[in-house]
Write a protein that holds these residues in place. Sequence first.
Motif, mmCIF file in Angstrom:
data_model
loop_
_atom_site.group_PDB
_atom_site.id
_atom_site.type_symbol
_atom_site.label_atom_id
_atom_site.label_comp_id
_atom_site.label_asym_id
_atom_site.label_seq_id
_atom_site.Cartn_x
_atom_site.Cartn_y
_atom_site.Cartn_z
ATOM 1 N N THR A 59 0.795 -1.332 0.005
ATOM 2 C CA THR A 59 -0.482 -0.090 -0.120
ATOM 3 C C THR A 59 0.734 0.918 -0.135
ATOM 4 N N ASN A 60 1.955 1.366 0.730
ATOM 5 C CA ASN A 60 2.933 2.206 0.657
ATOM 6 C C ASN A 60 3.617 2.299 -0.275
ATOM 7 N N LYS A 97 2.623 1.794 -3.612
ATOM 8 C CA LYS A 97 1.597 2.431 -4.080
ATOM 9 C C LYS A 97 0.429 3.885 -4.206
ATOM 10 N N TYR A 98 0.526 3.445 -3.053
ATOM 11 C CA TYR A 98 -0.109 5.160 -3.004
ATOM 12 C C TYR A 98 0.611 6.375 -2.343
ATOM 13 N N LEU A 99 1.610 5.744 -1.346
ATOM 14 C CA LEU A 99 2.189 6.733 -0.883
ATOM 15 C C LEU A 99 3.607 7.642 -1.400
#
Length: 188
Positions: free
Chosen positions: A98-99, A101-103
């Motif tokens: 998630t980090n 991909k999004y951050l």
Amino acid sequence: MYNHKEKILVIVIVALTAFIVFSALPACADSDSKHKNIKKYSQTLKKDHGNELSGEIAAWLFFLANIPILFQIAIKKIRKQNFLSKSNQETIKYLNKTNSKYLMPAHYVLNTIGILSAFIHFMLSSCDSSILPDISLLAVGLMVLTGISIKFKLLPSNYKKFTYRIHTSKIFCSLILFILVTGHIIID
């Protein structure tokens, strides 16, 4: 522990640090002219000024841009622990994806905007007493440029590993922070 290129990089960083520290000090050649030089240096310091707003914007942009990196480092440290259960390891793995991909896109965009705002801060500020602002802008620019070259694969593959080591170097990052803090302490 270090390979040949890393040893050279460490030597260059140490030499650069020594140069920066000694260039930031007032020039006091001999005891007779000591007081004149200090007075001249303090008058030069009074002419120095920084544009607060642009500096704060640049600082906040760099801080926000690097939160995903701090998060990624923490995740890697936690993943190395053997005491985590299988479900916790899966959760950590999910957080890492998630980090990434999004951050991480925010890391790229905000650091690029940050270097632009740092350049504006540099142009709106004045520091005749030290070369630290010039050196720090170049060092931060180098850090951003190496990141851009890694992200967009702009360099040949034989430079990729070395560029990555420069970009992720704790020594280089610490040196940049040292230069920035020292320069701002001198002006303030």
